[in-house]
Design a protein around this motif. Structure first.
Motif, mmCIF file in Angstrom:
data_model
loop_
_atom_site.group_PDB
_atom_site.id
_atom_site.type_symbol
_atom_site.label_atom_id
_atom_site.label_comp_id
_atom_site.label_asym_id
_atom_site.label_seq_id
_atom_site.Cartn_x
_atom_site.Cartn_y
_atom_site.Cartn_z
ATOM 1 N N VAL A 148 -5.059 6.506 -9.018
ATOM 2 C CA VAL A 148 -5.186 5.225 -8.313
ATOM 3 C C VAL A 148 -4.427 5.236 -6.996
ATOM 4 O O VAL A 148 -4.083 4.185 -6.456
ATOM 5 C CB VAL A 148 -4.691 4.041 -9.182
ATOM 6 N N GLU A 149 -4.167 6.429 -6.463
ATOM 7 C CA GLU A 149 -3.409 6.493 -5.208
ATOM 8 C C GLU A 149 -4.337 6.609 -4.012
ATOM 9 O O GLU A 149 -5.310 7.361 -4.042
ATOM 10 C CB GLU A 149 -2.455 7.687 -5.226
ATOM 11 N N VAL A 184 -1.524 -1.611 -9.057
ATOM 12 C CA VAL A 184 -2.388 -1.893 -10.203
ATOM 13 C C VAL A 184 -1.593 -2.529 -11.337
ATOM 14 O O VAL A 184 -2.006 -3.531 -11.922
ATOM 15 C CB VAL A 184 -3.072 -0.597 -10.679
ATOM 16 N N ALA A 193 -5.662 -3.904 5.175
ATOM 17 C CA ALA A 193 -4.679 -4.685 4.418
ATOM 18 C C ALA A 193 -3.746 -5.422 5.372
ATOM 19 O O ALA A 193 -3.425 -6.590 5.182
ATOM 20 C CB ALA A 193 -3.880 -3.786 3.484
ATOM 21 N N SER A 196 -5.281 -14.386 3.576
ATOM 22 C CA SER A 196 -4.505 -13.180 3.256
ATOM 23 C C SER A 196 -3.705 -13.351 1.972
ATOM 24 O O SER A 196 -3.134 -14.412 1.727
ATOM 25 C CB SER A 196 -3.545 -12.846 4.405
ATOM 26 N N ILE A 197 -3.689 -12.310 1.152
ATOM 27 C CA ILE A 197 -2.906 -12.376 -0.081
ATOM 28 C C ILE A 197 -1.429 -12.119 0.198
ATOM 29 O O ILE A 197 -0.604 -12.220 -0.687
ATOM 30 C CB ILE A 197 -3.403 -11.376 -1.133
ATOM 31 N N PHE A 198 -1.078 -11.785 1.425
ATOM 32 C CA PHE A 198 0.334 -11.468 1.737
ATOM 33 C C PHE A 198 1.043 -12.666 2.388
ATOM 34 O O PHE A 198 0.420 -13.513 2.985
ATOM 35 C CB PHE A 198 0.414 -10.248 2.652
ATOM 36 N N ARG A 222 -8.161 -7.653 -12.059
ATOM 37 C CA ARG A 222 -6.957 -7.471 -11.237
ATOM 38 C C ARG A 222 -6.772 -6.024 -10.822
ATOM 39 O O ARG A 222 -6.421 -5.728 -9.678
ATOM 40 C CB ARG A 222 -5.727 -7.929 -12.029
ATOM 41 N N THR A 223 -7.002 -5.125 -11.766
ATOM 42 C CA THR A 223 -6.889 -3.701 -11.461
ATOM 43 C C THR A 223 -7.854 -3.316 -10.352
ATOM 44 O O THR A 223 -7.492 -2.626 -9.386
ATOM 45 C CB THR A 223 -7.191 -2.882 -12.734
ATOM 46 N N MET A 227 -9.301 -5.251 -8.114
ATOM 47 C CA MET A 227 -8.932 -5.853 -6.821
ATOM 48 C C MET A 227 -7.726 -5.152 -6.193
ATOM 49 O O MET A 227 -7.645 -5.022 -4.966
ATOM 50 C CB MET A 227 -8.679 -7.352 -6.977
ATOM 51 N N ALA A 228 -6.796 -4.687 -7.018
ATOM 52 C CA ALA A 228 -5.661 -3.934 -6.478
ATOM 53 C C ALA A 228 -6.146 -2.629 -5.845
ATOM 54 O O ALA A 228 -5.707 -2.254 -4.746
ATOM 55 C CB ALA A 228 -4.648 -3.644 -7.586
ATOM 56 N N ILE A 229 -7.056 -1.959 -6.519
ATOM 57 C CA ILE A 229 -7.568 -0.688 -5.979
ATOM 58 C C ILE A 229 -8.405 -0.927 -4.725
ATOM 59 O O ILE A 229 -8.377 -0.131 -3.783
ATOM 60 C CB ILE A 229 -8.348 0.067 -7.074
ATOM 61 N N THR A 265 -7.782 -3.202 -2.588
ATOM 62 C CA THR A 265 -6.802 -3.459 -1.529
ATOM 63 C C THR A 265 -6.207 -2.168 -0.982
ATOM 64 O O THR A 265 -6.049 -1.997 0.226
ATOM 65 C CB THR A 265 -5.655 -4.345 -2.063
ATOM 66 N N THR A 266 -5.896 -1.238 -1.879
ATOM 67 C CA THR A 266 -5.218 -0.025 -1.410
ATOM 68 C C THR A 266 -6.192 1.060 -0.946
ATOM 69 O O THR A 266 -5.824 1.908 -0.145
ATOM 70 C CB THR A 266 -4.321 0.559 -2.524
ATOM 71 N N PRO A 295 -8.403 -13.530 -4.384
ATOM 72 C CA PRO A 295 -8.021 -13.951 -5.735
ATOM 73 C C PRO A 295 -7.845 -15.463 -5.838
ATOM 74 O O PRO A 295 -7.167 -16.076 -5.000
ATOM 75 C CB PRO A 295 -6.692 -13.224 -5.987
ATOM 76 N N PHE A 333 -2.889 -10.213 -7.115
ATOM 77 C CA PHE A 333 -4.333 -9.955 -7.306
ATOM 78 C C PHE A 333 -4.932 -10.870 -8.376
ATOM 79 O O PHE A 333 -4.219 -11.357 -9.250
ATOM 80 C CB PHE A 333 -4.548 -8.498 -7.691
ATOM 81 N N THR A 367 0.812 -1.222 0.000
ATOM 82 C CA THR A 367 0.000 0.000 0.000
ATOM 83 C C THR A 367 0.843 1.268 0.000
ATOM 84 O O THR A 367 0.380 2.314 -0.440
ATOM 85 C CB THR A 367 -0.933 0.026 1.230
ATOM 86 N N LYS A 379 -9.882 -10.131 -17.499
ATOM 87 C CA LYS A 379 -8.996 -10.446 -16.371
ATOM 88 C C LYS A 379 -8.199 -9.216 -15.918
ATOM 89 O O LYS A 379 -8.042 -8.960 -14.723
ATOM 90 C CB LYS A 379 -8.025 -11.548 -16.818
ATOM 91 N N PRO A 422 4.706 -13.195 -2.199
ATOM 92 C CA PRO A 422 4.396 -14.128 -1.111
ATOM 93 C C PRO A 422 4.378 -15.584 -1.585
ATOM 94 O O PRO A 422 3.761 -15.897 -2.598
ATOM 95 C CB PRO A 422 3.000 -13.692 -0.645
#
Lengths: 305, 305, 305, 305
Positions: B86-87, A249, B248, B303-305, B229-230, B232-234, B236-237, B268, A305, A237, B225, A268
């Motif tokens: 996207v920040e 992204v 997160a 967790s994705i991490f 992914r985009t 899901m990334a957004i 997350t952040t 995911p 992702f 993040t 796809k 990971p």
């Protein structure tokens, strides 16, 4: 794999001429700005390197990852996150505004300078010398490289131009976030930024986080799993300054950049990656390094992702 | 799995009394604030529900996920991310400050109100009626539920209290981010916020993103796809307002909350989850919902991490 | 006139219990918070004093007036106003936000701490010792009091708690507004704040500005007329922190307050006034002092508007 | 006196080519940007005009002075200053940031757009039509000119481009500063900005304030003295947007500018001045108008400091 890494370097080379080495620290300008290197360590212990992967550079903001990890191991989650938050900011790395606007409470996260300085203040040790020694020892431990050292020229260069960081530190001293002597603390901070590594070192550190803190060689726990996950979440993040969202992204890998040109990346449960390219974009991230990681993420399907 | 969900609900119930339903939209206060529901859909098509998972609620900010997805499908990445960044911000959802400070360029991301309003303006369609119809159709498509509709009472309640959103929209009109008629646009925005779903709907939407946009039943691609992914990334952040970083770190799952009490979560390649709990914390997130997701993340290792 | 001053004191005494001495500098709390004093010097040389007008106090921010005047005499308008602006801020005296938001250019005005520190850096002299000596000599000159000195206890108290000011100074050093050594500069700043005067001294200084810089006794020009006018204009727009506008509306006299409890007031072409009352309002202005000046402005028709 | 005014115009003409007419309202660009006019009314009833002093222009922000005066006469000090503050901001006229940062309380002063819109909402009258009629009647009264009217072309031009002002108004509606219908209020605001006057009208209004609200012809009180003083104080601290401080230092006369090119100036107990010059500097003030006033202040010794 080596062929993929070579293609990644070729891809990155298309972008390096759009960037420049960090200008605010004089010593950092003495680099070859078209250099590019990449190193990968998989969790089954294989390693691959291409380009300038042996080239040493100072880790700069990448040290924030190590110091956050050590601070969490030293103090636990509650104490650390009582001093510094975990929210991304959308601000440049050296912004002071939000410290004041957010009711003086605490820096927004440990990946911006204010938050990193506050985190450094939590490292155990009697005085600055012991603190930086413990940080350096930890850097050696996680990189499995006993030869890691501080670049004294860069350190002295930082000292001379670090007034914005002094300003941040004195501000936090005035609001009670920091309790110790500012000048001693700021020296530790400049020294941790001046720790020198290469891509191989970064890849091994990345692999350790990817492997939930378990040493690939010995099977011993070097960092607790919960801390690894926390740090990788914060890298995702907040790891690339105010381009963190864009990187999430476009690349989708937990990573931390430094203005020395390095990027530490940890996928990971898969691999650790170290990249180096001293030509930076206007947000302070290695312009070729981001492209290399973007290429590898696509080809090796590394996005989380 | 049902036993785990029951334990998750029991865990969440310990926290609901610390929260309150959204107060700024009168209609949203007419709920049972101790309600809690959870629904899971795995990628092999199994579904499990416990608690008030049939209870309908308005999706509010969760609509930002659907509208961003549709806007990307309508316009492509370049056009959408030319209008909105996207920040993450570290700001409350309805902040106007950063619009002005960031040189009037564009809202920081599509998950804050300003960015969401700008995203809505990109939905194709002749006028507001066609825009909202397309959004509603898309909501039906991704939830596989043709009965999805707009809660008119909540919509009218939003209209009356939406002056902060009007302020954001007129500001962006004045800077050129938005070109169409503000009042028409804002009506579409209020209507998308008033779309009514239950946990089952959210879980099925989540599973679609988890499965990279491929329909679990037909195998057809509903969302590309790269867009999944985009998004899901957004999520997350930026998905939980100024608690996105904390989520997160503690939960580690792409998710989006709404002040109606719902949270859409997508792990995911694993599962989709819908949770509901109208008691909110002071940042506008379902207090019990977060705890349920935190519990499930720990127990099911999500967790994705 | 003495009767009017006595009534003014009585009026002021109704308000002192609503205020408190400055708390952030420990030494400043050692005062009798119900003290009130007033002294007037007319341009025909008459003087009147009532209450604690002999009580000494540190002038704190009132020093900003003297240092701005000396900096203008040392450097001229162009150099000084190239470093610091003349716009009021509506911000508290120690705000750092606007430094960053206003594109790092320069502090908004010389009456806020950042601007005052930048102004102090312009005082001629080899090193800090010569600078503070010149400031002290100038204070003696304009007050016609060779016994003016620095309160060492307060100075040492400032040094220990001055981290916010250090933060401001290092910030300006990092942006190039300040070129000299920060720690030396900040010592001069703390010392100028710790200069000790009483109401009589302030009234005589005020009368000098009122008389366009011509010494009432000798007829010699001590300060050029254009500088007197400039300084009185800045006192009017920025002299009472973020209550400057309110004071202009309610009292209408060029004035400068300090957290030591003093207020220096200069009615152009009429009289100079010094007031003292260490009980401060929440903006850092003497609560009784403002009331005394408000009373005198009404009764003696002193408003410039 | 006419010779002095002619010299003032000649002085001003040296600067007009550095400025441009307001660009954000299309109708305002239809002017001769080298036009300059000045008109003076002394308190013994003499009047002098030179240059384009008969040229009509819309008063724009100068209306803020009239509306503040009328609002104070309608509601008293407490009610008006409960809604809007009196502190200068150092911000551009259309800034929204401080509304949010200053804890949503109230606009900083009635001379910025947000504060002016809030002030307009306090004008008594059933609905917008009656409000604007009362404002227009007041404009006729204070200018002693029954032919004052609204420029409909400019009004319609404002309506189309006033989205920033709508944003400000809806923001204040959302925080409770404004209670009435925003669109109706904003129409009144655009109409008051579109009131058309010439230099003569402004000079007579200025003379009325200079004379503490007493009509020079009849000796009757048109505006209470305390309101005149308050308004002149606010003009001094906030009258020229974020160049108010600079104007106070360089010119030292209570004044209010408008982007139509006019400046209303009132020298307390001396004279009223109206100037016109549609070429604006980058802060929105008449570039030639400021120079004319600066020249007159020097030659006629008009500074209040």
């Amino acid at each position: 794999m080596e062929k993929i890494l070579q293609e990644a370097i070729l891809h990155g080379q298309k972008y390096t001429h759009n960037g420049n080495p960090a200008s605010y620290i004089p010593e950092l300008q003495k680099v070859n700005s078209s250099d590019l290197g990449v190193y990968i360590r998989t969790l089954d212990g294989k390693e691959y390197g291409v380009g300038s992967y042996q080239q040493k550079f100072t880790i700069q903001s990448i040290s924030k990852v190590l110091v956050l990890t050590l601070a969490l191991m030293d103090n636990g989650f509650d104490k650390v996150f009582g001093k510094v938050g975990v929210e991304a900011t959308g601000d440049p790395f050296n912004s002071i505004v939000r410290l004041e606007l957010k009711h003086l409470q605490k820096p927004l996260n440990p990946m911006i300078n204010a938050g990193a300085i506050a985190t450094t203040s939590l490292i155990l040790g009697k005085g600055g010398n012991e603190q930086i020694e413990r940080i350096l020892d930890f850097a050696k431990l996680v990189s499995d490289n006993p030869h890691i050292s501080i670049n004294e020229d860069v350190y002295h260069s930082e000292v001379q131009t670090g007034d914005r960081n002094r300003s941040l530190a004195y501000f936090m001293k005035s609001t009670g976030v920091i309790e110790e002597d500012v000048e001693s603390l700021i020296q530790v901070y400049f020294k941790q930024c001046s720790i020198e590594m290469n891509c191989q070192d970064l890849a091994r550190i990345g692999a350790l986080y990817s492997n939930n803190g378990i040493c690939l060689k010995t099977g011993k726990e070097i960092i607790p799993k919960s801390i690894c996950r926390t740090v990788m979440a914060i890298m995702t993040t907040c790891g690339l300054y105010d381009a963190s969202g864009e990187f999430a992204v476009n690349v989708g890998i937990p990573a931390k950049s430094g203005v020395g040109g390095g990027i530490l990346a940890a996928v990971p449960n898969k691999i650790g990656i170290g990249v180096y390219g001293p030509a930076l974009d206007d947000k302070g991230n290695s312009i070729g390094g981001i492209e290399i990681l973007s290429y590898l993420s696509d080809v090796l399907d590394l996005s989380i992702f």
